[in-house]
Design an enzyme around this catalytic site. Structure first.
Site, PDB file in Angstrom:
ATOM      1  N   CYS A  28     -17.451 -23.245  52.184  1.00  0.00           N
ATOM      2  CA  CYS A  28     -16.841 -22.309  52.679  1.00  0.00           C
ATOM      3  C   CYS A  28     -17.906 -21.372  52.019  1.00  0.00           C
ATOM      4  O   CYS A  28     -18.932 -20.199  53.177  1.00  0.00           O
ATOM      5  CB  CYS A  28     -15.692 -21.373  53.432  1.00  0.00           C
ATOM      6  SG  CYS A  28     -15.029 -23.214  53.738  1.00  0.00           S
ATOM      7  N   HIS A  81     -18.035 -18.272  39.890  1.00  0.00           N
ATOM      8  CA  HIS A  81     -18.551 -19.531  39.783  1.00  0.00           C
ATOM      9  C   HIS A  81     -17.230 -19.174  38.938  1.00  0.00           C
ATOM     10  O   HIS A  81     -17.085 -18.847  37.517  1.00  0.00           O
ATOM     11  CB  HIS A  81     -19.560 -20.510  39.272  1.00  0.00           C
ATOM     12  CG  HIS A  81     -18.884 -21.352  39.865  1.00  0.00           C
ATOM     13  ND1 HIS A  81     -18.183 -21.924  39.801  1.00  0.00           N
ATOM     14  CD2 HIS A  81     -20.194 -22.465  40.639  1.00  0.00           C
ATOM     15  CE1 HIS A  81     -18.325 -23.261  39.803  1.00  0.00           C
ATOM     16  NE2 HIS A  81     -19.516 -23.822  40.835  1.00  0.00           N
ATOM     17  N   HIS A  90     -19.676  -1.454  56.761  1.00  0.00           N
ATOM     18  CA  HIS A  90     -18.416  -2.961  57.138  1.00  0.00           C
ATOM     19  C   HIS A  90     -18.244  -3.906  56.679  1.00  0.00           C
ATOM     20  O   HIS A  90     -19.478  -4.051  55.240  1.00  0.00           O
ATOM     21  CB  HIS A  90     -19.730  -3.619  58.143  1.00  0.00           C
ATOM     22  CG  HIS A  90     -20.469  -2.143  59.616  1.00  0.00           C
ATOM     23  ND1 HIS A  90     -19.972  -1.690  59.900  1.00  0.00           N
ATOM     24  CD2 HIS A  90     -21.685  -1.569  59.598  1.00  0.00           C
ATOM     25  CE1 HIS A  90     -20.670  -0.915  60.567  1.00  0.00           C
ATOM     26  NE2 HIS A  90     -21.475  -0.767  60.586  1.00  0.00           N
ATOM     27  N   HIS A 136     -14.588 -13.268  55.218  1.00  0.00           N
ATOM     28  CA  HIS A 136     -14.494 -15.271  54.936  1.00  0.00           C
ATOM     29  C   HIS A 136     -13.201 -14.866  55.943  1.00  0.00           C
ATOM     30  O   HIS A 136     -12.262 -15.341  55.335  1.00  0.00           O
ATOM     31  CB  HIS A 136     -14.755 -16.149  54.049  1.00  0.00           C
ATOM     32  CG  HIS A 136     -14.658 -17.387  54.316  1.00  0.00           C
ATOM     33  ND1 HIS A 136     -14.687 -18.203  55.190  1.00  0.00           N
ATOM     34  CD2 HIS A 136     -13.565 -18.578  53.963  1.00  0.00           C
ATOM     35  CE1 HIS A 136     -14.780 -18.844  55.178  1.00  0.00           C
ATOM     36  NE2 HIS A 136     -13.593 -19.646  55.196  1.00  0.00           N
ATOM     37  N   ASN A 153     -11.781 -21.136  62.645  1.00  0.00           N
ATOM     38  CA  ASN A 153     -12.939 -21.304  60.291  1.00  0.00           C
ATOM     39  C   ASN A 153     -14.226 -21.759  60.809  1.00  0.00           C
ATOM     40  O   ASN A 153     -14.041 -23.132  60.945  1.00  0.00           O
ATOM     41  CB  ASN A 153     -12.000 -21.711  59.380  1.00  0.00           C
ATOM     42  CG  ASN A 153     -12.550 -22.035  58.541  1.00  0.00           C
ATOM     43  OD1 ASN A 153     -13.803 -21.138  57.972  1.00  0.00           O
ATOM     44  ND2 ASN A 153     -12.167 -22.251  57.295  1.00  0.00           N
TER      45      ASN A 153
END
Length: 513
Positions: free
Chosen positions: A238, A317, A401, A405, A438
């Protein structure tokens, strides 16, 4: 005598207690004042220096200026060398500066009314086709009821008949092409850019990667030019949407006067799970149809019409850690049915990834006041071994703002708690989850579209996009609005129904099927 004593007590002036100033002063205003003081400290220090300089200049006479001019005239070669050096250094600086990347516009795919995927419709189909045991149906029902997803999210038409029988490449490509072409067509209509003007193309779809690639499909459909820099990202989860933005930004740094088209989507048809492994059933409950197309530019002429300027992209990562690497993975269950397995450790791993990401991002975006407080707290805890809580920087001072996700209610709850955000700041993410579900890597753009539809974007506002993905990754992008967005001039998936939002989303939305 007693009455006289009582009369004396009454005649004595009453001793009034002073008010407790610590209770009467709101600490948030104290902190805000501290923030403004530290942020403007440089200007406050410059004011007395300028006053001293002006006072000194006022004492100079005409003869003093004549003497200064004579000294410069006799040292002409030195003055010329200084000027040439200044021009040379300025030229090198301007040439070495990174190119500014603008977001010209973006578009999100809005599912057709015939693609509305209410929970009741979904569960009636699931019960009818007999893929799941009673226990699996009950588990999915419980998850969906608590997911924060409403009754208007979208799903491909193939899903409503027999998902396993319709699990083929032709229908999957039909679904993905409809989403991608729908988003790009709207984007090109908004911007007036011709397809052959696009020099860079980045398409991301994590689980559906046919041959030829989806990026090749876009090239073929729009007849893009032969020397286009085309990339197709797969398997990145995602967070791939922001990875695509980062890749496009890097390519724009070395490709002058170019447009970059970024497309983010995910496929439902090929990834519907028909087994009974609970860790794989979550994707059926959360993921819905959606996609977005974004046009970036490094042309200075586009600044006047562009909506946003890209300030930062940051990628974290955690794949070196085995738990992080394996927490979201596509694999077969015991019945050889392919699905995406989600580990119970997901939220803890996401929290660690977010912590690492914001620790790196903080020095780039936080005001000096917050960085100073964080540094002092760190020194007190690590060097002086003081037993105080670690200071969590207030990112609300860095951004107006937040686009978080919309992976599910649990994800939003955790981010809200860690960043200490309020309901108003979380509203776009929660409403996107409720209305569209989603939609994987494209959900951040539905959230930004919500801000625009509500008329909340003002010139100079900064927006932080945060995404999580398999691997495990946490990625960020920071945008600054170049102009105030007028909702009356906008076209996006929210415009026809924005007056109906926000809505109250209960903890449990009962499903009757």
């Amino acid at each position: 005598m007693a009455s006289g004593k009582q009369q004396n007590l009454q005649n004595e002036p009453k001793q009034e207690n002073l008010p407790n100033f610590f209770l009467s002063i709101k600490l948030k205003y104290v902190k805000l004042g501290y923030h403004y003081l530290i942020s403007n400290a440089l200007y406050l220090l410059l004011v007395p220096l300028i006053c001293i300089l002006l006072t000194h200049l006022s004492t100079l006479t005409v003869d003093d200026f004549i003497q200064l001019w004579n000294e410069l005239r006799f040292n002409f070669l030195t003055l010329l060398a200084c000027l040439v050096s200044l021009v040379f250094i300025s030229t090198i600086y301007l040439m070495s500066r990174p190119r500014t990347v603008y977001l010209v516009n973006f578009a999100c795919y809005k599912p057709d009314p015939s693609e509305m995927c209410s929970a009741e419709r979904l569960f009636r189909m699931a019960a009818k086709n007999g893929y799941f045991t009673e226990e699996s149906l009950a588990f999915q029902k419980k998850v969906v009821e608590r997911s924060g997803i409403g009754k208007m999210s979208g799903g491909p038409k193939s899903l409503f008949d027999n998902p396993l029988d319709n699990k083929n490449m032709a229908l999957a490509m039909k679904e993905t092409k409809a989403v991608i072409v729908g988003a790009i067509d709207e984007l090109l209509a908004k911007t007036g850019v011709k397809p052959r003007d696009i020099g860079i193309l980045v398409v991301n779809s994590s689980l559906f990667n046919p041959t030829p690639s989806l990026s090749a499909m876009v090239v073929n459909h729009y007849k893009l030019r032969g020397n286009i820099l085309s990339y197709n990202l797969g398997g990145m989860g995602c967070s791939a949407g922001l990875i695509s933005i980062d890749l496009a930004r890097r390519l724009l740094q070395v490709t002058p006067d170019s447009y970059a088209l970024v497309v983010s989507t995910e496929n439902i048809t090929m990834n519907w799970y028909g087994g009974n492994d609970r860790s794989m059933l979550l994707t059926n409950c959360l993921f819905r149809l959606g996609g977005a197309a974004i046009l970036l530019s490094n042309r200075s002429s586009d600044r006047r019409r562009a909506k946003y300027e890209l300030l930062h992209t940051l990628r974290t990562h955690k794949g070196a850690d085995d738990k992080s690497y394996n927490c979201v993975s596509q694999q077969e269950d015991e019945s050889k049915r392919i699905g995406v397995k989600i580990s119970k450790d997901l939220m803890a791993i996401a929290g660690e990834a977010l912590k690492t990401n914001i620790t790196t991002l903080g020095p780039l975006v936080l005001p000096m006041s917050e960085q100073l407080l964080f540094s002092l707290t760190l020194v007190a805890r690590k060097i002086f071994k003081m037993k105080i809580k670690p200071y969590i920087p207030d990112f609300k001072l860095a951004f107006e703002h937040f686009c978080i996700h919309a992976g599910g209610r649990a994800v939003l709850d955790e981010v809200e708690k860690h960043l200490k955000l309020n309901e108003w700041l979380m509203e776009p993410s929660r409403m996107t989850l409720y209305r569209f579900g989603n939609t994987s890597s494209s959900c951040l753009w539905y959230e930004l579209a919500y801000f625009e539809a509500k008329g909340r974007i003002r010139k100079g506002d900064r927006t932080w996009q945060i995404a999580f993905g398999s691997g495990f990754k946490c990625n960020s992008a920071v945008w600054r609005a170049l102009r105030t967005i007028n909702p009356a001039h906008e076209k996006n998936p929210w415009m026809d129904e924005i007056d109906n939002f926000p809505v109250h989303v209960p903890k449990v939305i009962p499903i009757d099927f």
